[in-house]
Design a protein around this motif. Structure first.
Motif, short mmCIF file in Angstrom:
data_model
loop_
_atom_site.label_atom_id
_atom_site.label_comp_id
_atom_site.label_asym_id
_atom_site.label_seq_id
_atom_site.Cartn_x
_atom_site.Cartn_y
_atom_site.Cartn_z
N LEU A 41 1.76 12.33 -2.51
CA LEU A 41 2.10 12.17 -1.10
C LEU A 41 2.99 10.95 -0.89
CD1 LEU A 41 -0.90 13.54 -1.23
CD2 LEU A 41 -0.87 13.11 1.22
N LYS A 42 3.81 11.02 0.14
CA LYS A 42 4.58 9.87 0.60
C LYS A 42 4.04 9.44 1.94
CE LYS A 42 9.15 10.75 -1.46
NZ LYS A 42 10.58 10.98 -1.14
N MET A 43 3.85 8.13 2.11
CA MET A 43 3.50 7.60 3.42
C MET A 43 4.67 6.73 3.88
SD MET A 43 0.19 5.43 4.78
CE MET A 43 -0.96 6.68 4.21
N ILE A 44 5.38 7.20 4.90
CA ILE A 44 6.58 6.53 5.37
C ILE A 44 6.23 5.48 6.43
CG2 ILE A 44 8.90 6.88 6.31
CD1 ILE A 44 8.32 8.33 3.64
N VAL A 45 6.87 4.33 6.34
CA VAL A 45 6.70 3.24 7.30
C VAL A 45 8.06 2.94 7.92
CG1 VAL A 45 6.03 0.83 7.62
CG2 VAL A 45 4.76 2.27 6.02
N GLY A 46 8.12 2.86 9.23
CA GLY A 46 9.39 2.68 9.92
C GLY A 46 9.88 1.26 10.05
N PHE A 47 9.23 0.34 9.34
CA PHE A 47 9.61 -1.07 9.42
C PHE A 47 9.59 -1.68 8.03
CE2 PHE A 47 7.77 0.29 13.40
CZ PHE A 47 8.73 -0.13 14.32
N GLY A 52 3.00 -5.37 10.33
CA GLY A 52 1.68 -4.79 10.57
C GLY A 52 1.58 -3.35 10.11
N ASN A 53 2.60 -2.52 10.41
CA ASN A 53 2.58 -1.13 9.97
C ASN A 53 2.48 -1.05 8.46
OD1 ASN A 53 3.99 -1.19 12.66
ND2 ASN A 53 4.02 1.02 12.35
N ASP A 54 3.25 -1.88 7.78
CA ASP A 54 3.30 -1.85 6.32
C ASP A 54 1.97 -2.26 5.69
OD1 ASP A 54 5.04 -1.76 3.79
OD2 ASP A 54 4.22 -3.79 3.70
N ILE A 55 1.37 -3.32 6.20
CA ILE A 55 0.10 -3.81 5.65
C ILE A 55 -0.99 -2.76 5.79
CG2 ILE A 55 -1.75 -5.50 5.98
CD1 ILE A 55 0.44 -7.54 6.72
N LEU A 56 -1.10 -2.15 6.98
CA LEU A 56 -2.14 -1.14 7.19
C LEU A 56 -1.85 0.13 6.39
CD1 LEU A 56 -2.83 -1.51 11.02
CD2 LEU A 56 -4.03 -2.56 9.10
N ALA A 57 -0.57 0.48 6.26
CA ALA A 57 -0.20 1.66 5.49
C ALA A 57 -0.65 1.51 4.04
CB ALA A 57 1.31 1.89 5.54
N ARG A 58 -0.50 0.34 3.48
CA ARG A 58 -0.86 0.12 2.08
C ARG A 58 -2.38 0.14 1.88
NH1 ARG A 58 3.73 -0.82 -0.67
NH2 ARG A 58 5.54 -1.22 0.68
N ILE A 59 -3.12 -0.36 2.87
CA ILE A 59 -4.58 -0.26 2.79
C ILE A 59 -5.00 1.21 2.83
CG2 ILE A 59 -6.74 -0.74 4.01
CD1 ILE A 59 -5.45 -3.35 5.03
N ASN A 95 4.09 20.76 4.90
CA ASN A 95 2.98 21.01 3.98
C ASN A 95 1.98 19.87 3.91
OD1 ASN A 95 4.39 19.07 2.53
ND2 ASN A 95 5.27 20.54 1.08
N GLY A 96 2.12 18.84 4.76
CA GLY A 96 1.16 17.75 4.78
C GLY A 96 1.31 16.73 3.67
N HIS A 97 2.37 16.83 2.88
CA HIS A 97 2.55 15.88 1.78
C HIS A 97 3.41 14.69 2.17
CE1 HIS A 97 1.31 19.50 -0.58
NE2 HIS A 97 0.60 18.57 -1.20
N THR A 98 3.98 14.72 3.37
CA THR A 98 4.75 13.58 3.88
C THR A 98 4.05 13.06 5.12
OG1 THR A 98 6.79 14.63 3.09
CG2 THR A 98 7.02 12.78 4.60
N LEU A 99 3.66 11.81 5.08
CA LEU A 99 2.89 11.19 6.15
C LEU A 99 3.70 10.07 6.79
CD1 LEU A 99 -0.50 10.83 4.22
CD2 LEU A 99 0.31 12.80 5.55
N LEU A 100 3.31 9.68 7.99
CA LEU A 100 3.94 8.57 8.70
C LEU A 100 2.85 7.66 9.24
CD1 LEU A 100 6.48 7.27 10.15
CD2 LEU A 100 5.87 8.70 12.12
N LEU A 101 2.92 6.38 8.88
CA LEU A 101 2.04 5.41 9.53
C LEU A 101 2.83 4.91 10.74
CD1 LEU A 101 0.68 2.55 10.16
CD2 LEU A 101 -0.78 4.30 9.20
N GLY A 102 2.57 5.53 11.88
CA GLY A 102 3.33 5.24 13.09
C GLY A 102 2.64 4.24 13.98
N SER A 103 3.25 4.02 15.15
CA SER A 103 2.71 3.05 16.09
C SER A 103 3.22 3.36 17.49
CB SER A 103 3.12 1.63 15.69
OG SER A 103 4.53 1.51 15.71
#
Length: 333
Positions: A41-47, A52-59, A95-103
């Motif tokens: 899976l990929k979790m995309i971060v827009g910053f 903050g988005n990046d830190i929480l995404a990695r957790i 297909n649910g394999h690309t995610l976004l940690l949004g805000s």
């Protein structure tokens, strides 16, 4: 009138066939959800990294990788207040394999600021669950004389247009927190947009910019270096990780409050059963004591929601910000 036995038998068989078909479809959907994920899976971060988005995404990515048994890679695609990342996920395979940690900034503020969008923020992104809520922190260069919010406001009034504040990008929550502050305090402070929180904080620490309304997690890290000073938090209440830091309202601007949220999305049109499965996994992760402890250390409040409730929240906020940002004369382009 008497119903012919053959007709009764036909009707009964038809009903059973329809029920079997429905059960079969439900079974297929359940099987697909249980089989997912079938690839990394990929979790995309827009910053940019460090925000903050990046830190929480990695957790979250680390925990999802353990629970799903698939690699989860965090990928930063900064720019346009988070819209570049949202567009990437909106146009990914369903297909649910690309995610976004949004805000709140990237998903409900930036879309209404843009002159045009190549995707529909309501339809092309599937809300999964809230992850956390947080205020921001008003941070200044440590060499500056302002020791509190009142002193900061007084200086801004004496020198209109001479105090700058950085943000992670035009239309971001950090920008809106500052714009709302300026509006309510009736001061003229100049917004300096960056492509991410990390470089913005670096320049505040170096003295190129005087202040920033930063996400709390990176603000704590910056303040520990001694190069910056946290004056207040923008939430309605003090945060656990900064118990001695007052809110902006307490410190000199009554009535002010600005709270952000972080949430997980996937591509719109993804099988609802997969979205529900992903939501369940997120809920399990967020309720782990060790994860909640990490969130507490970052100054954010762990929170989850069901996909439908999260989607309704997105809809309400898109409507709200479409109205409110006009009052602050903010444009993204």
């Amino acid at each position: 009138m008497t119903t012919h036995p053959t007709r009764r038998l036909f009707a009964a068989r038809t009903t059973l066939a329809l029920l079997a078909g429905a059960m079969g479809l439900a079974g297929t959907a359940a099987t697909a959800a249980e089989a997912w994920p079938t690839q990394p899976l990929k979790m995309i971060v827009g910053f940019a990294p460090g925000g903050g988005n990046d830190i929480l995404a990695r957790i979250l990515a680390k925990e999802l990788q353990q629970s799903l048994g698939q690699t989860v890679v965090v990928e930063n695609r900064a720019g346009a207040g988070g819209l570049i990342a949202s567009e990437f996920v909106a146009k990914a395979p369903k297909n649910g394999h690309t995610l976004l940690l949004g805000s709140i900034g990237g998903n409900t503020i930036a879309p209404v600021l843009a002159k045009s969008l190549s995707f529909d923020p309501r339809k092309d992104l599937a809300p999964v669950s809230l992850v956390a809520e947080s205020g921001n922190a008003l941070l200044v260069n440590a060499k500056l004389p302002y020791k509190n919010v009142k002193a900061f406001i007084e200086a801004a009034r004496k020198e209109p247009g001479l105090i700058n504040y950085a943000s992670s990008g035009t239309g971001s929550t950090l920008h809106l927190a500052g714009a709302l502050f300026a509006q309510q305090a009736n001061v003229n402070i100049v917004h300096i947009p960056y492509k991410g929180n990390s470089q913005a904080l670096t320049d505040v620490a170096g003295g190129q910019v005087q202040a920033i309304f930063s996400g709390i997690p990176p603000a704590i890290v910056s303040a520990k270096t001694g190069q910056t000073r946290i004056l207040a938090v923008t939430s309605k209440q003090r945060v656990k990780s900064l118990p001695d830091v007052p809110t902006v309202a307490e410190a000199g601007l009554p009535g002010y409050a600005f709270t952000s949220w972080y949430g997980l999305f996937t591509t719109g049109g993804t099988d609802p059963a997969i979205v529900e499965r992903l939501a369940r996994e997120v809920h399990k992760i967020i309720h782990k004591p060790e994860v909640r402890a990490q969130f507490d250390m970052q100054g954010v409040e762990p929170v989850t929601s069901e996909p439908k409730a999260f989607a309704a929240q997105i809809d309400r906020e898109l409507t709200r910000w479409g109205r409110d940002v006009k009052a602050m004369n903010i444009t993204l382009d």
